[in-house]
Design a protein around this motif. Structure first.
Motif, PDB file in Angstrom:
ATOM      1  N   UNK A1517       0.909  -1.147  -0.040  1.00 15.50           N
ATOM      2  CA  UNK A1517      -0.027  -0.098  -0.009  1.00 15.50           C
ATOM      3  C   UNK A1517       0.735   1.370   0.123  1.00 15.50           C
ATOM      4  N   UNK A1518       1.911   1.110   0.656  1.00 15.76           N
ATOM      5  CA  UNK A1518       2.756   2.549   0.707  1.00 15.76           C
ATOM      6  C   UNK A1518       3.544   2.563  -0.363  1.00 15.76           C
ATOM      7  N   UNK A1519       3.873   1.485  -1.267  1.00 20.78           N
ATOM      8  CA  UNK A1519       4.529   1.795  -2.489  1.00 20.78           C
ATOM      9  C   UNK A1519       3.534   2.429  -3.481  1.00 20.78           C
ATOM     10  N   UNK A1520       2.284   1.500  -3.494  1.00 19.28           N
ATOM     11  CA  UNK A1520       1.132   2.305  -4.369  1.00 19.28           C
ATOM     12  C   UNK A1520       0.643   3.731  -3.989  1.00 19.28           C
ATOM     13  N   UNK A1521       0.861   4.141  -2.796  1.00 16.86           N
ATOM     14  CA  UNK A1521       0.614   5.497  -2.278  1.00 16.86           C
ATOM     15  C   UNK A1521       1.652   6.475  -2.849  1.00 16.86           C
ATOM     16  N   UNK A1522       2.829   6.000  -2.723  1.00 18.41           N
ATOM     17  CA  UNK A1522       3.977   6.806  -2.949  1.00 18.41           C
ATOM     18  C   UNK A1522       4.114   7.137  -4.592  1.00 18.41           C
ATOM     19  N   UNK A1523       3.571   6.059  -5.328  1.00 23.32           N
ATOM     20  CA  UNK A1523       3.751   6.244  -7.015  1.00 23.32           C
ATOM     21  C   UNK A1523       2.627   7.178  -7.259  1.00 23.32           C
ATOM     22  N   UNK A1524       1.419   6.911  -6.462  1.00 21.40           N
ATOM     23  CA  UNK A1524       0.248   7.843  -6.966  1.00 21.40           C
ATOM     24  C   UNK A1524       0.439   9.414  -6.433  1.00 21.40           C
ATOM     25  N   UNK A1525       1.115   9.505  -5.461  1.00 22.62           N
ATOM     26  CA  UNK A1525       1.548  10.880  -5.012  1.00 22.62           C
ATOM     27  C   UNK A1525       2.512  11.421  -5.579  1.00 22.62           C
ATOM     28  N   UNK A1526       3.421  10.724  -6.156  1.00 18.28           N
ATOM     29  CA  UNK A1526       4.308  11.447  -7.221  1.00 18.28           C
ATOM     30  C   UNK A1526       3.762  11.942  -8.320  1.00 18.28           C
ATOM     31  N   UNK A1527       2.756  11.243  -8.964  1.00 13.78           N
ATOM     32  CA  UNK A1527       2.317  11.442 -10.023  1.00 13.78           C
ATOM     33  C   UNK A1527       1.257  12.520 -10.152  1.00 13.78           C
ATOM     34  N   UNK A1528       0.517  12.662  -8.816  1.00 13.66           N
ATOM     35  CA  UNK A1528      -0.618  13.755  -8.646  1.00 13.66           C
ATOM     36  C   UNK A1528       0.443  15.044  -8.307  1.00 13.66           C
ATOM     37  N   UNK A1529       1.226  14.971  -7.601  1.00 10.33           N
ATOM     38  CA  UNK A1529       2.258  16.115  -7.545  1.00 10.33           C
ATOM     39  C   UNK A1529       2.780  16.761  -8.781  1.00 10.33           C
ATOM     40  N   UNK A1530       3.134  15.711  -9.854  1.00 12.42           N
ATOM     41  CA  UNK A1530       3.575  16.443 -11.173  1.00 12.42           C
ATOM     42  C   UNK A1530       2.336  16.989 -11.837  1.00 12.42           C
ATOM     43  N   UNK A1531       1.274  16.362 -11.754  1.00 14.54           N
ATOM     44  CA  UNK A1531      -0.059  16.775 -12.338  1.00 14.54           C
ATOM     45  C   UNK A1531      -0.426  18.203 -11.741  1.00 14.54           C
ATOM     46  N   UNK A1532      -0.453  18.418 -10.345  1.00 11.60           N
ATOM     47  CA  UNK A1532      -0.597  19.628  -9.855  1.00 11.60           C
ATOM     48  C   UNK A1532       0.322  20.852 -10.442  1.00 11.60           C
ATOM     49  N   UNK A1533       1.783  20.397 -10.603  1.00 12.47           N
ATOM     50  CA  UNK A1533       2.686  21.351 -11.323  1.00 12.47           C
ATOM     51  C   UNK A1533       2.234  21.812 -12.816  1.00 12.47           C
ATOM     52  N   UNK A1534       1.709  20.601 -13.322  1.00 17.90           N
ATOM     53  CA  UNK A1534       1.393  20.977 -14.560  1.00 17.90           C
ATOM     54  C   UNK A1534      -0.029  22.036 -14.724  1.00 17.90           C
ATOM     55  N   UNK A1535      -0.823  21.642 -13.722  1.00 21.05           N
ATOM     56  CA  UNK A1535      -2.124  22.330 -13.582  1.00 21.05           C
ATOM     57  C   UNK A1535      -1.806  23.478 -13.035  1.00 21.05           C
ATOM     58  N   UNK A1536      -0.990  23.893 -12.397  1.00 18.09           N
ATOM     59  CA  UNK A1536      -0.769  25.400 -11.559  1.00 18.09           C
ATOM     60  C   UNK A1536      -0.852  26.336 -12.506  1.00 18.09           C
ATOM     61  N   UNK A1537      -0.490  26.165 -13.753  1.00 12.22           N
ATOM     62  CA  UNK A1537      -0.808  27.114 -14.728  1.00 12.22           C
ATOM     63  C   UNK A1537      -2.138  27.950 -14.963  1.00 12.22           C
ATOM     64  N   UNK A1538      -3.187  27.140 -14.540  1.00 12.62           N
ATOM     65  CA  UNK A1538      -4.464  27.574 -14.546  1.00 12.62           C
ATOM     66  C   UNK A1538      -5.020  28.412 -13.394  1.00 12.62           C
ATOM     67  N   UNK A1539      -3.732  28.650 -12.164  1.00 10.51           N
ATOM     68  CA  UNK A1539      -3.945  29.346 -11.169  1.00 10.51           C
ATOM     69  C   UNK A1539      -4.224  31.081 -11.452  1.00 10.51           C
ATOM     70  N   UNK A1540      -5.187  31.592 -10.730  1.00 14.20           N
ATOM     71  CA  UNK A1540      -5.267  33.233 -10.714  1.00 14.20           C
ATOM     72  C   UNK A1540      -4.106  33.516  -9.779  1.00 14.20           C
TER      73      UNK A1540
END
Length: 1704
Positions: A1517-1540
């Motif tokens: 579960x820890x391995x799964x969570x870390x992989x998901x968190x890593x992907x979500x973090x990079x997604x947030x960085x990409x999506x941050x361009x939408x921020x006001x």
């Protein structure tokens, strides 16, 4: 004494912990975004965010950002609150003075820079003022921390809790709160009678202990201050502050801002205090040894402190000149202050507190308080200190910059002038001493390294659906190259050996296939018998719902539109039509003749009855009129009734003389006159008119009599005499409004509509029929019981007549409503269907019946979604002609709301969306119209492509051309008026006071919003308002015009109609609004005050008077009634209390020897029975002699006689039951009772029903609920206690509705839904609503609140996206599947007219695809792979479904599921328990508060706290969570361009901006603020505490770390953390209810230890079992190896869990 206090404090803690374990975890604001008024404890708010893990000590701006983000979140969700800071709470911070400063700054900031109400005037929670305030403001709950920074603060919080409970205020915990787009969830601890009694019994002790605690805290505070300030007291410090402030005002006469003032005053005061401190030390040292002297020499010198203050002034200069964008790039120093400095800093913090707490000294001076939130930045100060101590000394000499330097010099010069006792030195150099303030650490600077961040970019995909939905933003996004390691690693991993027999690609049966069919096994010997029983009961159930005769439907084919309604002028031409018309005429004449004969037969007895008792005679007359269809006969009956009334009135007036007259006779008289003049005017002769005029004259309405039948002037004196003696004493208009309001004739159309047989529809109902005839869609908003559902049945009938193929789907929100509608349909319609086809089918999660082979499918949203998203059900879906959505406001609900959205956007056919309560129907209709436009475009495109095919193919879906128009049909008028009453307890009895709706309003509310649109007055309430207005303003200019007798609509009207009364009401409201707006506000306020009832609050437990309340309503003839409560325990307990009350009442009335006699008779009866049986055996064996025959007859006669006597003895007296025995025959009653013979609560329900009582809530089975519903509608049960689930469309109309308990769920919407049940159409002309134990402010709020607007949810989830991909790539009709998937993606309510939200959803869609590709659930072409079917099948449980599959793929279940011995197919109990442990951690997640876990209470049967996952599962579960968190973090960085970013640099609530031009002239600034990379997705405020993008990878990142304007937060990441931590980092345990039940099998154990209500526990266990069963069936289908251990283990678990559940 101290020990006694400690013990008492412990007992309070235990009491609170006991309540905490039973706390409900629920939404604070209801489903529809509106809130009660509530309170937030300011100190709890402070410590909750001070302890926030992302915050660094001393960073005040980040702290204020967190607080404002929380408060804004609460406000945006509809929160209405005040924040309270108690004065005594300050004592708890005696050892952390920096928090005292922060607390004072927070109070000032909220008061000065926001609109939030802040209360600081109360010394403590036990003060009299606080009690008065709670009484007046009536907050529904108080949000509080369950634990303080120390034990003392925790005790103070505990006192607040018990006092709040005593004042009937509930408690909500800060701990464990979570939030989504629309709601805030928290632990809710209800105030109970037991808690109130505890406070009452121990009130004196509580006061004593509290006082002792405060005294102890005062002592500790003085002990903390003495070493620092010596003999100086608090008051001395205030004098010092006053001197400093006075001097500053002279130095800066023009004023300044708080940051500068705070800096110079706190530094100067601190330096002076430190100077005194050193002097005191030196004086005390002369008596000490040289050894001690040596130690004190290490003390920091005054020069050291001057240097430190210089650094502080420089840091403030930075704050004043640097925008947040630059400060957010500041490097973060991890080194802490040296120990000596930390001690000294306490003195500085106390000085800061003294300055800030005396800020009112600046009142007459211009002080700008805008930046109270940014007074200090300790991380920045450490950054500057590090530079001067390390880098500057090593030769790095950087330019500070002119502006900053100038500011710094100005600040330091002011400090030097404020310090009077000594010289503080020049501003430069900044460091004159060599002392290092920072500790030496190996790596003092936190690195923002990007090494751990994954490559930014999306995996490229080639899929049409992806291109069509996200094409416009794809070009701007980073994509990974095909040779990137992430892409190359996507090649299918080899599955482990045990999975070689598993066919993960094999399509799984869907939920439809798996749902239990009611009568599936046709080979079963009782198949036909059971089917027949089912249909018989359904018809019986349906007839209890409505008394409509069953209609036989024959298929006629689709009707052309023009023939739907024939124009009135059409003449019949054919011979057949002439014959039909003549036959009709003959039948009507025959019917009329029969009716006349019936009246002739009854008239004499009825007239006699009216002579003896007018009331009962009138009831019989009304009943006859209801059943009579002939107008001429009705007119005769009405005449007879009028004659009887006149006779009774004359007799009554002659007998009464001068005393008060019984106006009910006059009301009956006017009712008859109304009926004759309005409904039968064409049948009236001159004699009738003359007689009516005579009746009006007798009532004193001479003018009306003259207008109807003018008489000679000579009769005037006779009129006067009659008027005096017989007159009602008031004008006709006032009389009708005041005494006949509920009887006024409703405006109804007279022209029949050929489409409707049973009644004459209103104009708006005809519009609905037109909608259906034109194949249009409609949103229909009309009050409860107004007749909107008729359109649904018309729609069904139309489709049934058209063909045997077309399908109507009826979507209902609850299973109870599904069963009800199914019964109604089966009772209403009969049709000869082709073999294998059925008229009506049902599909819910528990069972289905004829679902896909029926023409009318009744289902719940989740099940209909399953069918629409199933790739291989598309042919059935194409048969759907219409969809009806009942209670469509559930679109804004808490659970399953997004499913309603999906259905509305996926269906291609027309629909009807029904609701009684939507406040923004225009917005909803516009959204649905935009969806229909999309489908119009799709249909035309598809038709163009398939023109040639369509000509050859048989005609399918396009057989009937649908319209794409969506109409909005609004109707606001209720058939019956509702009147409200307050219930109070006075002298041990329940009393009722009429509550005028206007009493709920205030003049402010009327000025701002006017009268609420649905605040209706009954006619008598209009009169009451008029009279009060006249009474208050004696010279009111409009008094004459609005006098009922002079009002235009009423002038010379004998028959005042409901519509006329409504116009009068509107005129009064308009006039009253003018009072408020045109300067007569004081008079208006007086009117509202006079209309307010006299409210008496009862100090005891109101529910103890529940039986008394019911009994009182029975005496007033206000039953049947529904009693709404919101706690399951109370729903059942109140019903049982009412039953017990009746049993005791019967026991008191029974003769003393009655029980003994009953016992004797029962014994005799047993003996006679035996003798009878013996006699029968003898008779069968031998010939019957006459003697034996006589013996038999004797026994039988004795048996019957004894039986009658026993029945009479045990018979329940009429006043000891609420049941109406005549309402249902015994055979039907037994049939109903038989339904619950084997149900859990069957016996209880039967016992209650025998007394006319029932209860109804969500945790009951369908059969149990049906019994209560049927018997209530039949009129047998007349008292039902229920939760809010009954409000959702269930057909249970009643005379009265009682709100018997306050709750967070009793909101504007539920109030309208529930109160709408009062007043049965056709039976009651008036509905009564009673408020019992509801605070007055809450009642006022309910009446005046608008129904909140529907707002969109976050519409996507990863499982949904996977299901859409399955539909788009595997559907039988790919084009149709793709169009449906696109519609769901494009048309969320959240993104309607919100382009920013649309972009965010597109990016989230792309992220979800990346996740699914990486997990191996789809490939780069978007086709499902691996265990995609299993993931989508368990979509109810995201993200647990994804984790479960990852465990399966990694072979963890195969490792766990080892049989007891080789070759065995059985598994040990240990394996089973471990399997349940894993499944409970995935699918049975209910959290308990953290504090409850820490105290480790005693349990009896259950373990209660769920253990962690086994080690291997935990690691996976820890391995799964870390992989998901890593992907979500990079997604947030990409999506941050939408921020006001403009908004991101503002404080969220106060909107204070921290923008400005970046400082470019300072090389020091550039050096200190050099972290330009790695802070893209993190809020700039959060960056101030040294947080980087890389911190997004850590577990459980709070949502407020992320940029808030991108609209995405961590709840959207599919992670499943094994432990949930509250905001203070404490572990919140999971409730082990599923594993505990598996071990002990006791529902009572779960109630006692796990603190779950038995009904709720049973439902949870049932859901858990359904999940196990679903997994078990899926695994069996996926694996071809018959003896696979995992499959066998799950099958064994499924069987054993079911066995345990069945025993309950």
């Amino acid at each position: 004494m101290e020990k006694r206090c400690t013990n008492f404090l412990k007992s309070i803690s235990h009491l609170i912990l006991g309540s905490m374990s039973k706390a409900d975890y629920s939404s604070l604001f209801n489903d529809f975004v509106e809130s009660e008024f509530f309170l937030i404890d300011g100190d709890s708010l402070l410590i909750t965010y001070v302890c926030e893990t992302s915050l660094r000590p001393g960073q005040s701006l980040h702290f204020f950002y967190l607080v404002e983000r929380y408060l804004l979140d609460v406000i945006s969700k509809g929160g209405q609150f005040a924040i309270v800071f108690f004065k005594d709470a300050e004592y708890a911070y005696f050892n952390v003075p920096e928090l005292l400063t922060l607390r004072t700054a927070l109070i000032l900031h909220l008061q000065k820079n926001t609109t939030i109400e802040v209360w600081t005037e109360f010394s403590n929670c036990l003060s009299e003022e606080w009690n008065i305030c709670l009484d007046q403001s009536c907050p529904y709950f108080l949000i509080l921390a369950d634990e303080g920074l120390n034990d003392f603060q925790t005790h103070l919080f505990n006192f607040v809790i018990i006092q709040a409970w005593a004042a009937k205020v509930n408690i909500v915990l800060f701990s464990g709160q979570t939030s989504d787009i629309l709601r805030l969830y928290a632990y809710f601890m209800q105030s109970s009678h037991a808690m109130r009694m505890f406070f009452k019994e121990h009130e004196r002790t509580i006061m004593i202990v509290y006082k002792a605690l405060i005294q102890q805290l005062e002592k500790y505070r003085d002990m903390a201050l003495t070493p620092l300030f010596g003999d100086l007291k608090f008051s001395d410090m205030e004098d010092e502050v006053r001197k400093t402030v006075s001097l500053l005002k002279q130095l800066w006469p023009e004023g300044s801002d708080i940051r500068r003032v705070f800096c110079v005053t706190s530094c100067s005061l601190f330096l002076e205090m430190y100077h005194c401190y050193l002097e005191n030390r030196e004086k005390g040292e002369s008596a000490r040894t040289s050894e001690v002297k040596q130690k004190t020499d290490n003390c920091l010198t005054l020069k050291d402190m001057e240097d430190f203050c210089k650094l502080h002034c420089l840091s403030v200069a930075f704050l004043l000149h640097l925008p947040l964008s630059q400060r957010a790039r500041s490097r973060f120093i991890t080194s802490g202050w040296i120990q000596d400095l930390r001690t000294v800093l306490k003195m500085k913090k106390w000085c800061e507190y003294f300055i800030l707490s005396n800020v009112d000294m600046f009142e007459s001076w211009s002080l700008n308080l805008l930046h109270l939130s940014d007074l200090s930045d300790e991380p920045l100060l450490r950054n500057i200190a590090f530079y001067y101590e390390n880098e500057n000394k090593k030769g790095l000499d950087l330019n500070v910059g002119d502006a900053i330097m100038k500011e710094y010099v100005h600040l330091w010069d002011t400090v030097s002038e404020l310090v009077r006792k000594f010289d503080v030195g020049k501003p430069v150099p900044l460091r004159a001493t060599r002392v290092h303030f920072l500790q030496k650490t190996p790596s003092p600077i936190k690195e923002s390294s990007q090494e751990t961040m994954p490559n930014l970019g999306f995996i490229p995909m080639s899929c049409n659906l992806v291109d069509e939905f996200t094409g416009d933003i794809l070009k701007d996004l980073p994509f990974l190259k095909s040779d990137d390691p992430i892409v190359t690693s996507l090649v299918k991993h080899k599955e482990f050996d045990e999975l070689v027999h598993w066919h993960s690609h094999r399509p799984l049966s869907d939920d439809y296939d798996r749902t239990k069919g009611n009568f599936e096994d046709r080979r079963h010997p009782y198949y036909l018998k059971n089917l027949q029983k089912y249909h018989v009961f359904q018809r019986f159930y349906g007839k209890s719902l409505e008394s409509v005769t069953s209609k036989v439907i024959t298929t006629q084919g689709p009707m052309p539109k023009k023939d739907c309604i024939k124009s009135k002028g059409t003449k019949a031409h054919t011979k057949a039509e002439i014959i039909i018309r003549e036959n009709k005429k003959r039948l009507i004449a025959e019917e009329e003749q029969k009716e006349e004969q019936r009246w002739n037969a009854l008239s004499f007895s009825m007239e006699e009855e009216m002579r003896k008792n007018l009331d009962s005679g009138m009831k019989k007359l009304e009943e006859f009129l209801k059943s009579c269809k002939s107008s001429s006969v009705k007119a005769q009956v009405e005449r007879a009734g009028l004659q009887a009334c006149l006779r009774a009135w004359k007799e009554h007036c002659q007998a009464e003389g001068e005393t008060t007259k019984d106006l009910s006779i006059a009301v009956n008289m006017m009712k008859r006159i109304h009926s004759l003049l309005d409904k039968h005017s064409e049948l009236l002769q001159e004699a009738d008119q003359k007689f009516i005029a005579r009746c009006l004259t007798y009532l004193g309405f001479s003018e009306l009599a003259d207008s109807l039948y003018p008489t000679q002037d000579t009769a005037d004196d006779i009129k006067t005499k009659k008027k005096n003696k017989y007159s009602v004493g008031i004008g006709p208009a006032r009389f009708q409004l005041q005494y006949m309001g509920h009887c006024l004739i409703r405006e109804e159309r007279r022209d029949p509509d050929p489409r409707v047989q049973d009644f004459i529809p209103d104009t708006w109902q005809r519009e609905l029929l037109d909608v259906v005839d034109n194949y249009e869609s409609a949103v229909i908003v009309a009050p409860t019981s107004s007749g909107k559902t008729y359109a649904s049945y018309y729609c069904m009938e139309k489709v049934l007549k058209e063909s045997d193929e077309g399908v109507v789907v009826y979507v209902a929100p609850t299973k109870a409503l599904v069963n009800q509608v199914a019964a109604t349909v089966q009772s209403r319609y009969t049709k000869n269907m082709p073999a294998g086809e059925s008229l009506c089918g049902v599909f819910t999660r528990e069972y289905r019946h004829d679902a896909l082979n029926c023409q009318v499918l009744i289902t719940v949203p989740a099940c209909f979604e399953i069918l629409l998203l199933a790739p291989h059900r598309q042919n059935w879906v194409k048969r759907i002609r219409y969809v009806i959505f009942d209670e469509v406001h559930c679109l804004g609900g808490e659970i399953g709301a997004e499913i309603w959205e999906h259905l509305l956007v996926m269906i291609r056919c027309p629909f009807l969306a029904l609701s009684a309560t939507i406040s923004n129907p225009q917005h909803l209709t516009e959204w649905l119209q935009s969806v229909k436009r999309y489908w119009k475009q799709v249909d035309s495109t598809m038709e163009e492509r398939t023109v040639s095919k369509r000509n050859a193919a048989p005609r399918g879906r396009a057989q009937v051309r649908q319209s794409y128009r969506v109409r909005l049909v609004l109707y606001g008028e209720r058939y019956n008026d509702l009147e409200k009453y307050l219930c109070s307890v006075r002298q041990g009895d329940v009393c009722f006071d009429h509550f005028h709706p206007c009493a709920a309003l205030t003049t402010d509310h009327i000025e701002k919003y006017g009268f609420p649109s649905d605040l209706a007055l009954s006619p008598r309430e209009s009169i009451q308002l008029y009279d009060t207005m006249c009474q208050v303003w004696k010279s009111w200019p409009q008094a004459q015009n609005l006098c009922p007798e002079n009002f235009n609509q009423f002038k010379n009207k004998i028959v005042i109609k409901k519509l006329d009364a409504r116009k009068y009401e509107e005129s009064l409201k308009e006039e009253f609004t003018n009072w408020v707006k045109n300067g007569n506000e004081e008079e208006a306020r007086m009117v509202l005050k006079k209309l307010s009832p006299d409210y008496h609050d009862h100090s005891g437990r109101m529910l103890d008077f529940f039986p008394c309340l019911v009994e009182k309503l029975r005496k007033m003839q206000k039953l049947p009634a529904l009693f709404f409560l919101f706690r399951l325990d109370d729903v059942e307990a109140c019903a049982e209390d009412a039953c017990e009350f009746l049993e005791e009442k019967q026991e008191e009335k029974r003769p003393p020897k009655a029980d003994k006699e009953a016992h004797t008779m029962a014994n005799k009866l047993r003996k006679v029975k035996k003798s009878l049986e013996k006699q029968k055996i003898i008779d069968e064996k031998g010939q019957q002699s006459s003697r034996r025959l006589d013996q038999s007859i004797m026994y039988e006669a004795e048996h019957n006689d004894l039986l009658k006597s026993l029945e009479k003895n045990l018979e329940i007296p009429k006043d000891c039951t609420y049941a109406d025995q005549k309402a249902i025959d015994d055979k039907s009653l037994q049939m109903v009772f038989k339904r619950v013979k084997y149900e859990r609560k069957g016996d209880t329900l039967k016992k209650l029903a025998s007394r006319g009582i029932g209860y109804h809530h969500s945790s009951m089975s369908a059969k149990e609920k049906q019994v209560v519903e049927i018997l209530f509608r039949k009129g047998f049960i007349r008292v039902v206690t229920a939760t809010g689930t009954l409000a959702l469309g269930i057909n249970m109309p009643c005379k009265s509705v009682v709100f018997a308990q306050n709750s967070v769920y009793l909101d504007a919407l539920n109030y309208r839904q529930m109160s709408g049940r009062a007043g049965r159409r056709g039976q009651d002309l008036l509905g009564d609503v009673y408020f019992f134990d509801i605070p007055l402010p809450k009642i006022e709020k309910l009446i005046k609140s608008k129904v909140p607007e529907l707002r969109g949810q976050f519409p996507l989830s990863i499982s949904l996206i996977l299901r859409l991909m399955l539909l788009a790539t595997k559907a039988d009709d790919l084009e149709d599947g793709k169009a449906k998937a696109l519609s769901v993606l494009k048309h969320s309510l959240l993104s309607f007219k919100q382009p920013g939200a649309t972009d965010m959803l597109k990016l989230y869609f792309l992220y979800s695809l990346q996740f699914l590709v990486k997990e191996g659930h789809i490939n780069q072409e978007g086709h499902p792979t691996g265990f995609a079917g299993l993931v989508s099948h368990l979509h109810y449980h995201e993200p647990s479904n994804l984790v479960f599959v990852s465990f399966l793929v990694k072979g963890l279940f195969h490792k766990l599921c080892q049989p007891t011995s080789k070759g065995s197919k059985r598994f040990s109990e240990d394996v089973m328990e471990k399997l349940v442990l894993v499944l409970a951690n995935l699918f049975g997640r209910i959290y308990l508060p953290a504090k409850f876990y820490e105290v480790n209470p005693k349990f009896y049967q259950s373990k209660v706290f769920l253990d962690d996952l086994p080690e291997d599962f935990s690691a996976a579960l820890l391995e799964y969570n870390m992989q998901v968190t890593e992907d979500f973090a990079s997604f947030l960085i990409i999506v941050s361009r939408l921020a006001d970013m403009k908004q991101e640099y503002q404080l969220p609530l106060s909107k204070i901006e921290f923008t400005g031009k970046e400082c470019e002239g300072s090389s020091l600034v550039s050096h200190l603020m050099n972290c330009k990379e790695g802070r893209v997705a993190v809020s700039p405020f959060v960056c101030l505490s040294g947080n980087f993008d890389v911190d997004l990878l850590s577990a459980r990142v709070p949502n407020h770390v992320i940029l808030h304007t991108i609209g995405i937060n961590h709840t959207q990441a599919p992670v499943l953390w094994p432990h949930k931590l509250d905001s203070r980092g404490r572990k919140m345990p999971l409730n082990a209810y599923a594993l505990d039940f598996y071990k002990h099998g006791s529902l009572i154990g779960l109630v006692q230890d796990n603190r779950i209500h038995s009904g709720a526990a049973y439902n949870l266990l049932k859901d858990f079992f359904l999940t196990i069963k679903s997994i078990s069936v899926s695994l069996r289908e996926l694996c071809e190896n018959e003896e696979d251990n995992v499959v066998l283990a799950f099958e064994q678990l499924s069987t054993s869990f079911k066995e345990k559940l069945d025993l309950v």
